[in-house]
Structure formats: C-alpha cells, structure tokens
Design a protein around this motif. Structure first.
Motif, mmCIF file in Angstrom:
data_model
loop_
_atom_site.group_PDB
_atom_site.id
_atom_site.type_symbol
_atom_site.label_atom_id
_atom_site.label_comp_id
_atom_site.label_asym_id
_atom_site.label_seq_id
_atom_site.Cartn_x
_atom_site.Cartn_y
_atom_site.Cartn_z
ATOM 1 N N UNK A 66 0.812 -1.218 0.000
ATOM 2 C CA UNK A 66 0.000 0.000 0.000
ATOM 3 C C UNK A 66 0.845 1.267 0.000
ATOM 4 N N UNK A 67 2.091 1.164 0.450
ATOM 5 C CA UNK A 67 2.963 2.346 0.454
ATOM 6 C C UNK A 67 4.121 2.167 -0.532
ATOM 7 N N UNK A 68 3.864 1.313 -1.528
ATOM 8 C CA UNK A 68 4.840 1.170 -2.614
ATOM 9 C C UNK A 68 6.003 0.242 -2.287
ATOM 10 N N UNK A 69 5.929 -0.464 -1.163
ATOM 11 C CA UNK A 69 7.016 -1.349 -0.780
ATOM 12 C C UNK A 69 6.886 -2.680 -1.531
ATOM 13 N N UNK A 70 8.004 -3.277 -1.869
ATOM 14 C CA UNK A 70 7.961 -4.593 -2.518
ATOM 15 C C UNK A 70 7.390 -5.625 -1.558
ATOM 16 N N UNK A 71 6.738 -6.630 -2.126
ATOM 17 C CA UNK A 71 6.082 -7.641 -1.299
ATOM 18 C C UNK A 71 7.078 -8.392 -0.402
ATOM 19 N N UNK A 72 8.226 -8.739 -0.983
ATOM 20 C CA UNK A 72 9.202 -9.513 -0.201
ATOM 21 C C UNK A 72 9.651 -8.714 1.021
ATOM 22 N N UNK A 73 9.931 -7.426 0.827
ATOM 23 C CA UNK A 73 10.391 -6.567 1.920
ATOM 24 C C UNK A 73 9.328 -6.515 3.027
ATOM 25 N N UNK A 74 8.088 -6.311 2.596
ATOM 26 C CA UNK A 74 6.980 -6.255 3.558
ATOM 27 C C UNK A 74 6.810 -7.576 4.300
#
Ligand code: GTP
Length: 238
Positions: A66-74
């Motif tokens: 939702x804040x533009x972060x990559x899925x893996x990072x999240x």
C-alpha cells in the motif's frame, strides 16, 4: 490417573490479529494472558504443544504494498512482527510457569533459538511448549503455511486453527446471517465449495499429507480443552 487425550501432539495456529484484543494495534495484555492461561491448561493436560503465531497485529506484508514497498520486503517485516509476538507469548507463558522454547525460522540467536526440527521435537518430548516464529523464513508465504509446514515436520496429529468464528461456514458468517456451520467436511468439499479455511498453499500441504485441521473460535476459553478431550468443537477438515 491421566485424562485420555484425543491428540498427543498438536500445532496451534494463533493469529496475530487475535492478540490485538480490544486495541487497534499491538498486543493487548488481557488477551495475551487469556491465551496463556488456556495454553497452560493444555500443557498441564500433558499434550505436546507447538504454536505458530502470526504477526498481523503489528505488520502484514500486503500492508507494505500500500505504500509502494515490494512484497518480499513487507513480508520480512511481517516475519519480524511474529518474532515480537512469539517473545510476548513466551514471556506470558513463563509468567504462568509454563516451560517454553522460542525458535525462529530467521536466526537471531541473541533473542531465541534457531528453528531446528529435531531440537523442536526433543523440546516437545521433554514437555516444553515450542513457539515457532518468523513464519517459514521466506517471503510470499503466510503464517498459515508455516503452521501446516511445521505441523508436518514435527509430525503433529492435527492443526488447530484459532479464528474469530466458530468454524467453517457455507458463507462468511460475519456477512451472511443464513450461513450454516459444518461440523466436519472433507478437503475435497472445501475445495469444490470454494470455502475459505486457509490459503491454498497451507491447505494443500495439509491435504497432501492427510493432516486434519480443526477450525475453532479461539475467543471461547473452553474450546481448546474441549478439543483435546475429543468433544466436537468447531469444524473438522479431514
Ligand atoms: P535440553 O538441552 O534438551 O535440556 O534443552 P534446553 O533448551 O534446556 O537447553 P539449551 O542449553 O539448548 O538451552 C537453554 C536455554 O537457552 C533455553 O532457554 C533455550 O531457549 C536458550 N537457547 C538455546 N539456544 C539458544 C540460542 O541460540 N539463542 C538464544 N537466544 N537462546 C538459546
């Protein structure tokens, strides 16, 4: 004389969201104590108990997107959230006198043991509750998948999936008042009726390994004890 138990070794999946209790975020002390009290009761009954805890009360991988972060990072941030919950649960259980070991799928040896399958099994055999944190240690997997995977690895008899509702229904009972609960259902019927028990990866691991799942309401403090005594609680998927 010890009470005959329906299951010898169980994997309890506790959602992170459940730990929020009455709060909007984080860990509610009363809710944590309520769970710890129930887990202590199971522990005293002599069941070998492993727990996978989620992290949704602190951070979810999809939240990052939702804040533009990559899925893996999240997802990695979500895994760290499960370690925080695991530490909180470990402390709450120890305050009740329960012997606990915390293992993380992502090694962080200042805080907890690394996940080692054979060591986890030894802990269970020695009567310790084992909490598995950091999910599977990999992004793109849920903590439900971690629960299924760990349950297979430690040769648990059943996955107990604690939820906010009483079991598996024909439709979402929070949205549809005509929804009817199943007392038991087969893996195949869950799929053909497109019912939501766990995500597909988690579900398939259980199905392929013939590992039963009991979906039950975690907020009824009687339920876990009743399940162990073999009473019909929630929905049995097998
Ligand atoms: P047994 O050897 O079966 O009796 O198990 P044990 O867990 O009692 O012994 P061990 O010496 O492995 O662990 C003693 C304590 O240290 C326990 O509370 C463990 O959880 C903790 N511990 C073990 N390994 C680690 C680690 O790598 N990191 C951290 N932080 N704690 C650990």
């Amino acid at each position: 004389m010890s009470i005959p138990l329906k299951f010898k070794r169980v994997l309890l999946k506790l959602s992170g969201e459940a730990l929020v209790g009455k709060q909007e975020f984080g860990i509610d002390a009363d809710t944590l104590a309520t769970y710890a009290r129930q887990i202590k009761e199971l522990w005293e009954m002599g069941v070998e108990l492993a727990i996978v805890v989620g992290g949704g009360n602190i951070f979810r991988g999809v939240q990052g997107e939702g804040i533009g972060m990559g899925r893996a990072h999240g997802d990695y941030m979500g895994m760290l959230a499960t370690v925080i919950n695991g530490m909180a649960l470990q402390d709450a259980l120890e305050q009740f006198g329960v012997h606990v070991r915390l293992q993380s799928a992502i090694p962080m040896d200042k805080i907890c043991e690394p996940y080692i399958r054979r060591k986890a099994i030894r802990h269970l055999q020695k009567g310790r509750v084992v909490i598995f944190a950091a999910g599977t240690g990999n992004p793109f997997f849920t903590t439900d998948t971690a629960a299924s995977l760990r349950a297979i690895e430690i040769e648990a008899d059943v996955v107990l999936k604690g939820t906010r509702v009483d079991g598996v229904y024909t439709a979402d009972p929070e949205k549809d008042q005509n929804a009817v609960k199943f007392d038991s259902i087969s893996f195949a019927d869950v799929l053909s009726n497109r019912l939501n028990v766990m995500d597909m990866t988690a579900f398939t691991i259980c199905q392929e390994n013939k590992l039963p799942i009991i979906v039950f309401n975690i907020n009824n403090p009687e339920n876990l004890r009743r399940i162990l005594l073999g009473e019909p609680v929630g929905t049995l998927v097998s």
